[in-house]
Motif scaffolding. Sequence first.
Motif, PDB file in Angstrom:
ATOM      1  N   LEU B  50       5.611  57.909 -26.257  1.00 38.96           N
ATOM      2  CA  LEU B  50       5.029  56.581 -26.033  1.00 38.96           C
ATOM      3  C   LEU B  50       3.615  56.487 -26.603  1.00 38.96           C
ATOM      4  O   LEU B  50       3.238  55.469 -27.199  1.00 38.96           O
ATOM      5  N   ALA B  54       2.334  53.982 -29.565  1.00 39.36           N
ATOM      6  CA  ALA B  54       1.227  53.033 -29.415  1.00 39.36           C
ATOM      7  C   ALA B  54       0.220  53.182 -30.543  1.00 39.36           C
ATOM      8  O   ALA B  54      -0.250  52.196 -31.111  1.00 39.36           O
ATOM      9  N   THR B 163       5.994  54.237 -17.388  1.00 39.01           N
ATOM     10  CA  THR B 163       5.739  52.878 -17.859  1.00 39.01           C
ATOM     11  C   THR B 163       5.364  52.906 -19.336  1.00 39.01           C
ATOM     12  O   THR B 163       5.084  53.977 -19.898  1.00 39.01           O
ATOM     13  N   GLY B 164       5.339  51.728 -19.939  1.00 41.63           N
ATOM     14  CA  GLY B 164       5.027  51.639 -21.359  1.00 41.63           C
ATOM     15  C   GLY B 164       3.705  52.285 -21.713  1.00 41.63           C
ATOM     16  O   GLY B 164       3.534  52.844 -22.798  1.00 41.63           O
ATOM     17  N   ASP B 165       2.745  52.226 -20.790  1.00 42.67           N
ATOM     18  CA  ASP B 165       1.436  52.839 -21.064  1.00 42.67           C
ATOM     19  C   ASP B 165       1.349  54.264 -20.504  1.00 42.67           C
ATOM     20  O   ASP B 165       0.250  54.790 -20.304  1.00 42.67           O
ATOM     21  N   THR B 194      12.218  47.393 -20.679  1.00 41.86           N
ATOM     22  CA  THR B 194      11.042  46.654 -21.151  1.00 41.86           C
ATOM     23  C   THR B 194       9.784  46.975 -20.349  1.00 41.86           C
ATOM     24  O   THR B 194       8.690  46.600 -20.759  1.00 41.86           O
ATOM     25  N   LEU B 195       9.944  47.627 -19.191  1.00 39.80           N
ATOM     26  CA  LEU B 195       8.776  47.915 -18.345  1.00 39.80           C
ATOM     27  C   LEU B 195       8.497  49.407 -18.275  1.00 39.80           C
ATOM     28  O   LEU B 195       7.355  49.832 -18.110  1.00 39.80           O
ATOM     29  N   GLY B 196       9.572  50.186 -18.328  1.00 39.22           N
ATOM     30  CA  GLY B 196       9.407  51.620 -18.224  1.00 39.22           C
ATOM     31  C   GLY B 196      10.686  52.333 -18.626  1.00 39.22           C
ATOM     32  O   GLY B 196      11.729  51.704 -18.815  1.00 39.22           O
ATOM     33  N   ARG B 399       5.299  42.187 -17.592  1.00 44.16           N
ATOM     34  CA  ARG B 399       5.479  43.080 -18.734  1.00 44.16           C
ATOM     35  C   ARG B 399       4.135  43.506 -19.313  1.00 44.16           C
ATOM     36  O   ARG B 399       3.936  44.657 -19.683  1.00 44.16           O
ATOM     37  N   ASP B 403       3.541  47.348 -19.632  1.00 42.78           N
ATOM     38  CA  ASP B 403       3.606  47.807 -21.017  1.00 42.78           C
ATOM     39  C   ASP B 403       2.569  47.037 -21.827  1.00 42.78           C
ATOM     40  O   ASP B 403       2.909  46.232 -22.701  1.00 42.78           O
ATOM     41  N   LEU B 408       7.541  48.951 -25.577  1.00 46.74           N
ATOM     42  CA  LEU B 408       8.927  49.153 -25.139  1.00 46.74           C
ATOM     43  C   LEU B 408       9.874  48.012 -25.509  1.00 46.74           C
ATOM     44  O   LEU B 408       9.563  46.840 -25.268  1.00 46.74           O
ATOM     45  N   THR B 410      10.957  46.077 -27.818  1.00 45.44           N
ATOM     46  CA  THR B 410      10.491  44.789 -28.349  1.00 45.44           C
ATOM     47  C   THR B 410      11.688  43.961 -28.789  1.00 45.44           C
ATOM     48  O   THR B 410      12.752  44.494 -29.098  1.00 45.44           O
TER      49      THR B 410
END
Lengths: 471, 415
Positions: B50, B54, B163-165, B194-196, B399, B403, B408, B410
């Motif tokens: 991830l 990014a 999570t996305g981050d 889409t969230l994790g 979202r 993220d 995530l 897209t």
Amino acid sequence: MNSLLSGSLEQKLRGIVGGDHVITDPGRLLVYESDGLTAYRWLPRAVVLPGSTAEMAAVVRLLHEAGIPMTPRGAGTGLSGGALAPENGVILGTARMTRILSLDPVNRVARVEAGVVNNRLGDALRPHGLYYAPDPSSQPVCTLGGNVAENAGGPHCLKYGVTSRYITGLTVVLSDGQVVELGGSGSDPEGRYDLVGLFVGSEGCFGIATEIEVRLLPLPEGVRTMLAIFTTIEEAASAVTAIISGGLLPAALEILDAATIKAVEASVFAAGYPKDAGAVLVVEFDGTDAGLDADAERAVALCEADGAREVRRATTAAERIALWKGRKVAFGAFGRLAPDLIVQDATVPRTKLTEVLHRIGEIGDKHGLKVANVFHAGDGNLHPKLTFDRRNAEQLARVEAASREIMAACVAAGGTITGEHGVGVDKRKYMTLIYGPAELEAMRDAKWVFDPPGLMNPGKVIPDPEPREEP
Amino acid sequence: MSTSAGVAMAGLLPAEALRGPGELEGWTVGGARPEAVVEPSSVDEIRAVLAAAASGGFAVVPLGGRTDPGPESPRGRFVVLSTRRLAGVEDYQPADLTVAASAGATLATLGAMLAERAQWLPVDPPYAPEKTLGGLVATGSAGSLGMAYGTPRDHVLGLSVVTGDGRVLHLGGRVMKNVAGFDLVKLMVGSRGTLGIVVSASLRLFPRPVEDRAVILEGDGLGALLEAARRVTTASVVPASAVLLSPGPAGVGSALLIRVQGASAAVEADVAKLLGRSVDMARSQQGSEAQRTFETARDHAARHPLVLRGFALPGLLPEVLSAVHDAAPVAALAADVMSGRVRVGVEASADVVALERLRARLEALGGSLVVERGAPELLAGFPTYGPGGKRAALGRALRARFDPGGVLSTGRFET
């Protein structure tokens, strides 16, 4: 004494909801000072009782503009201090929102206003052969709005699941007065995010639900209720495990321990349980009549194999009510034993019940407190009850210490700090027992999305960003 | 030119976590080919992927058994994160009726283990055995057993997600009832990556019913079967599932398949209540024969070039079916008469105008239309999900919190 609201704001609020429905008189406000957990008492600045979603939205918009925090409240039967207004806050009451808006027996959904009492919906559904499954003990008085806020449980969750399973749609008012429809008739439950599921159990911190769409079930054709009497609580807990492991799925499995039996039998609510019993287990099956006797027979055999000295069976509706009686009055029966009662709430894996009950007994002994247990044994949801007198500060401190140790013991056994009563104000201090900073931050993120200014029920559920040890 | 995602990944992950460039076939998402397919085996490896995404400006699309990857094409460059190597069963407690397992465990593996203890997880989305636990959580699909038993949103007790981050969250727990804090488990279930990224999950289980019977009513047209379906949905007992299939299990006509479970005496009584006088016209199956029928019904209409999912209240099924037939040449159809969900398989590519008209008709009934499978060219003109209004705005805000870098999955939930 002058009203705590500014004159013009109070006037505007009265203009929206009608003169009688804004309460600022300190005497009348006292009613709203606490909820079912009387250890916390916070006096609200005012109570506003809107009569519709539109009125609620208008009220919330005004309070939002004035930067005044708000706390949604139904019947105030909650047991975690969740429906108390924060300092300078206003309570948004649903007491006037009591209409059943629609009832659709073909699609088995009903739409109600948030102030409809759980049992009243049941009464309206019965002629259609339908019912609403979640049955918290406060069912005769609690509102569906409160049930949504708390994700309420009840004895029959074992088979049927909790409130969230039965909520299909919500009309909610967010802290800026915006009205948003979540889910609702015909919306695809697999489409996009489950905002209904996220909102249920948010304890008034995301907004206030004003209208609720619920899913209904057909009334079960038959019910079999049994009461098994054991010499020890270990035997009762072992019978519960045997019943579940044996592939049976009762509608309810409830245990009362010796201390509770004694309290019930000594009270005006005496249910006819043997006073020397170590525990009683209520077992209930429901469903198609043809299958029930076989299930009941197996459960009886399993209870006897685990040492039940007697199993009573209800054959009539009156007998069924009698078997349940002790369970239903278990909280009230403690009234004569002490002025105050804390009903704790935690869930542990069902197979850890015996171990955790022992530990709770030890904690009570250590602090010189009487602990009684009533619990939803089938899903491991414990309700240890501690009796005390809150005017006795030293005793209150011991209750606080014991409560924390009980929570820690449940968490250590793989459990959680609340199964159905919610976090509210009472259990914020325990949240760090189960969640780290990352989870708490993620919960704050979710709240922020619904309530950016933080005006909805602040000071509840999530500890402040830097958790400090509370006294 | 920016570094290829594959090269970036090669520096981060052990060789066995990286599929070679020649192995990317079969991993397309919405018709688009990923730059790499990575198979991390730990939370740290997932976080590394991830973080690289990014900084490298590419997206990450998590996939499990690829039974329901969704039709949307990711925006721009992307890698697929396969959960295949996150596959262990962590903790099975039969007496607690709970199991915890890693995201890549397939439902077939889990199911075989549970069957040994006469337990099961009552879900039957299309191609369920190949589906992974992570995929089940991400899609939230229960199949036709959802009304009787609940859906994954009810069965999932706890989750670990990244999570996305890159935050690692342990949500919920392993107990039956848990209201400690906001219910982020519900937010994650059905969020379609889409969230994790789901790492592991714990689930509630059920005892396997003693008898599991298929009752089949067949007919040439839908009329009489719709009437029977209405009787089933308004009966005083709830079947495990009831699905209207066209064509029927034998490949012709139509059929109403009712699944009835429980003790033998109860099953017999329930069938009589559900079918009324039609009981003489129905045939029953049990054992492996019934299981094969359930499998056929489960996968029905799910692998056509275009698969639509219509939804409206069950009482509106006749109106929904007529709208569907007006809109497209239906090759196969499976209508869950208990929930009101209709899956439609179409052989030929449908025209956007007809689909727009169908969506409008279903929305006028209070329902909705979702595209489960479809060609990217078609979806360019017809969004997978209909308009979401204010709730879509809340969804976008959620979202952005989970993220924030938009890494995530897209292209999904973006309309």
